[in-house]
Enzyme design. Sequence first.
Site, PDB file in Angstrom:
ATOM      1  N   PRO A  92       0.811  -1.228   0.022  1.00  0.00           N
ATOM      2  CG  PRO A  92      -0.632  -1.438   1.917  1.00  0.00           C
ATOM      3  CD  PRO A  92       0.768  -1.991   1.271  1.00  0.00           C
ATOM      4  CD  GLU A 119       0.856  -6.176  11.145  1.00  0.00           C
ATOM      5  OE1 GLU A 119       0.647  -5.175  10.693  1.00  0.00           O
ATOM      6  OE2 GLU A 119      -0.246  -7.018  11.106  1.00  0.00           O
ATOM      7  NE  ARG A 157      -7.271  -6.232 -21.092  1.00  0.00           N
ATOM      8  CZ  ARG A 157      -7.089  -4.874 -21.621  1.00  0.00           C
ATOM      9  NH1 ARG A 157      -6.310  -4.135 -21.284  1.00  0.00           N
ATOM     10  NH2 ARG A 157      -8.128  -4.816 -22.345  1.00  0.00           N
ATOM     11  CG  ASP A 172     -10.526  -2.795 -23.803  1.00  0.00           C
ATOM     12  OD1 ASP A 172     -11.477  -2.604 -24.745  1.00  0.00           O
ATOM     13  OD2 ASP A 172     -10.221  -3.825 -23.362  1.00  0.00           O
TER      14      ASP A 172
HETATM   15  N1  ADE Z   1      -0.864  -5.424   0.071  1.00  0.00           N
HETATM   16  C1  ADE Z   1      -1.732  -5.210   0.909  1.00  0.00           C
HETATM   17  N2  ADE Z   1      -2.395  -4.244   0.559  1.00  0.00           N
HETATM   18  C2  ADE Z   1      -2.074  -3.835  -0.778  1.00  0.00           C
HETATM   19  C3  ADE Z   1      -2.491  -2.886  -1.579  1.00  0.00           C
HETATM   20  N3  ADE Z   1      -3.276  -1.944  -1.321  1.00  0.00           N
HETATM   21  N4  ADE Z   1      -1.818  -2.758  -2.637  1.00  0.00           N
HETATM   22  C4  ADE Z   1      -0.679  -3.774  -2.974  1.00  0.00           C
HETATM   23  N5  ADE Z   1      -0.355  -4.412  -2.054  1.00  0.00           N
HETATM   24  C5  ADE Z   1      -1.054  -4.632  -0.800  1.00  0.00           C
END
Ligand code: ADE
Length: 233
Positions: A92, A119, A157, A172
């Site tokens: 994230p 974690e 793709r 697309d």
């Molecule tokens: N691992 C946990 N959440 C994630 C996300 N939103 N994007 C990529 N990898 C992740």
Amino acid sequence: MDKMNFHIMTLFPDMVMNTLDTSILARAMNNGLIACEAVNIRDYTLRKNNRVDDYTYGGGAGMLMQAQPVYDCWKSIQDRLPKKSRVVFLTPQGRVFNQKIAEDLSKEDDLILLCGHYEGIDERVLDEIVTDNISIGDYVLTGGELPAIILVDAISRFVPGVLGNESSASTDSFQDGLLEYPQYSRPEVWHDKRVPEILMSGDHAKVDAWRLEQSIERTRERRPDLYKSFLAK
Ligand code: ADE
């Protein structure tokens, strides 16, 4: 034609392979256009109990994946490749994935994808091996497997031959920064709704103009953020 090879480092190889081995990607693998391997990070642990996680220095909730098995797993993959490969860590905390990044990554011959769990992963090994941090959106998942699958799908793709119909990847949604126009198939009338007359006209120039107009209008309504960038181009 160059085959694109995906190497996915994960604690859940079956989850990744079972999902990828379906539909269009399965066909692409069978046709030798892409290859996917899921390499189990656990196979590289040196601990007698097979564990790959440990407590976090400084305290805090949860366990962390240790550097050693991740590094040795990466090394076993990299050592088989002809040149240094990009390594994408799914997190994230990365750049948010989009169609442009997918197209860019599709130019690689080999791509290593690293899926975290627990974690997270000891920062020291990330420092040494990761070239790209990528997120699939601003929410937190339990692991990097689903994000890795999403990347493989979106990137594949762009590999020539994967879609069969060469033009699809570029017409697309998103390819020109706009959402796709609405589409219709038989019958002509369904639930009292008629297919837009212009699509039956056989006038290709008019059809194209109508589709572009629909794309623009749909983007303005549903994705004002994309619309703003489109106007600025
Ligand atoms: N691992 C946990 N959440 C994630 C996300 N939103 N994007 C990529 N990898 C992740």
